[in-house]
Write an enzyme that holds these catalytic residues in place. Structure first.
Site, mmCIF file in Angstrom:
data_model
loop_
_atom_site.group_PDB
_atom_site.id
_atom_site.type_symbol
_atom_site.label_atom_id
_atom_site.label_comp_id
_atom_site.label_asym_id
_atom_site.label_seq_id
_atom_site.Cartn_x
_atom_site.Cartn_y
_atom_site.Cartn_z
ATOM 1 N N SER A 107 0.826 -1.213 0.000
ATOM 2 C CA SER A 107 0.000 0.000 0.000
ATOM 3 C C SER A 107 0.862 1.267 0.000
ATOM 4 O O SER A 107 1.943 1.290 0.591
ATOM 5 C CB SER A 107 -0.881 -0.001 1.252
ATOM 6 N N TYR A 130 -2.350 5.540 -4.167
ATOM 7 C CA TYR A 130 -3.404 6.515 -3.883
ATOM 8 C C TYR A 130 -2.975 7.796 -4.574
ATOM 9 O O TYR A 130 -1.809 8.199 -4.444
ATOM 10 C CB TYR A 130 -3.516 6.784 -2.387
ATOM 11 N N HIS A 276 -13.788 -1.712 -1.194
ATOM 12 C CA HIS A 276 -12.747 -1.370 -0.221
ATOM 13 C C HIS A 276 -12.999 -2.116 1.109
ATOM 14 O O HIS A 276 -12.772 -1.594 2.194
ATOM 15 C CB HIS A 276 -12.729 0.144 0.022
#
Ligand SMILES: Cc1cc2nc3c(=O)[nH]c(=O)nc-3n(C[C@H](O)[C@H](O)[C@H](O)COP(=O)(O)O)c2cc1C
Length: 379
Positions: A107, A130, A276
């Site tokens: 991540s 992101y 998610h």
């Protein structure tokens, strides 16, 4: 770890070993947690078709994801703060995944950085992105993932704004932890966890710390992150990112047929049907309810991956039978990490693999390619 019979055993062990705020951060979902619950409940409603007297002596769970050989149609999902479940959690989980022959996704919000993980493992892993308002930083992150030889970029498209998780609000869940008396007593009662975190390479967001000017202090970094998710993110940005990334692009967080059709035209190699893990739009359908219409709409124009609620090999089989090429596991492996570090992650993968293998035998199939609507019982 051998006495852990199922993912729920790992979850209960993680609950005992990991401080409440960090366990709840993993276990919980957004708002009333309706979508979180629906992910598992709707999977359970899909019934498998028991078949008998088929020769199933030669079985294999091998498959491919985006052309990569995998021992099981499963990848480890990106999990922010993974390294707060166990010190160096990202490195341990990546090693466990690679030893098991499946992909690991790091991540953006990990504790160990891209470079930390790349230096600690032998094979390429996937990197999840992101998109922050600071596009210079996004570009730099992509360049770092290229330099680290990441084999796929997973672009998360369902978090332009953060859904509230009530448990995090109540627990004062922050990085670093808010120092309440309750938190201090809780951490003091989890010495093995505290020791693993103390020994870990890092205590904050490894991909961000030291890479953003003026954000050397942890508190100002947390503040920066909170203001950085970009509500203006749109399909044009996907084009921009596809132009920067030379490898395989995966769009993660698609739940709607119309969005899936657009995604299939972006040139991305795969999309992930995902809400998610019930952590964003509460009240959204479960991932498994969204899967069949998306598979039907996009056909073979893009690989369809799936996540949300996978807690067993039976769940994995259900999602594949309904059209997923492979699944991502989030909480199931993170419970393993909290319960037993690398051995716990390895055990989580092994549990899911064994359950899938036995379910294949009992539904009369011998290969992943044979798992389709025929293994679903019509009720
Ligand atoms: C604790 C936690 C942190 C997560 N962090 C991220 C993240 O940083 N990036 C991302 O794309 N998805 C993130 N997700 C979503 C997962 O990648 C995945 O979509 C979800 O966990 C799948 O559902 P499952 O947990 O039921 O398997 C996170 C999920 C959890 C539970």
């Amino acid at each position: 770890m051998r006495h852990m019979a199922c993912i729920e055993d790992l979850r209960q062990t993680a609950r005992r070993k990991v401080p409440r705020a960090f366990f709840d951060y993993v276990d919980g979902g957004a708002y009333a947690e309706q979508t979180l619950k629906a992910n598992c409940a709707d999977l359970e409603r899909v019934k498998l078709r028991q078949r008998i007297l088929v020769d199933v002596s030669e079985r294999s769970t091998r498959s491919t994801i985006l052309g990569e050989q995998v021992s099981l149609p499963l990848a480890l999902a990106p999990i922010g703060l993974c390294g707060m479940q166990h010190g160096d959690g990202e490195i341990l989980a990546c090693r466990a995944a690679q030893e098991a022959g499946i992909p690991f996704t790091l991540s953006t919000m990990s504790i160990c950085s891209i470079e930390d993980v790349a230096a600690a493992v032998d094979k390429p892993f996937w990197f999840q992105l992101y998109v922050m308002k600071d596009r210079g930083f996004v570009r730099a992150l992509i360049e770092r993932a290229i330099a680290a030889k990441c084999s796929a970029l997973v672009l998360t498209v369902d978090l332009q704004i953060l859904g509230q998780r009530h448990r995090d609000v109540r627990n004062g869940m922050t990085v670093p932890p808010e120092w309440r008396v309750k938190t201090i007593l809780d951490i003091a009662s989890k010495p093995a966890w505290a020791l693993s975190i103390a020994r870990g390479k890092r205590k904050t967001f490894g991909n961000l710390a030291g890479h953003i000017r003026g954000m050397e202090n942890i508190n100002s970094l947390s503040h920066w992150i909170a203001g950085q998710f970009d509500p203006a993110l749109n399909w044009k940005d996907v084009e921009w990112i596809a132009g920067l990334w030379p490898g395989k692009l995966i769009l993660k967080g698609i739940l709607d047929v119309e969005d899936a059709r657009i995604a299939a035209q972006t040139g991305a190699a795969a999309l992930v049907v995902s809400n998610h893990g019930g952590r964003q739009l509460d009240g959204a359908p479960s991932s498994i309810a969204a899967l069949p219409p998306i598979v039907e709409a996009v056909g073979s124009s893009i690989e369809v991956l799936f996540d949300g609620g996978i807690r067993s090999g039976q769940d994995l089989m259900r999602a594949i039978a309904l059209g997923a090429r492979a699944c991502l596991s989030g909480r199931a492996y993170i419970y393993g990490l909290g319960a037993g570090g690398k051995a716990g992650v390895a055990r989580a993968i092994e549990i899911i693999r064994n359950e899938l293998d036995v379910s294949m035998a009992l539904t009369g199939v011998t290969g992943i390619g044979d798992i389709d609507h025929r293994v679903i019982a019509v009720m």
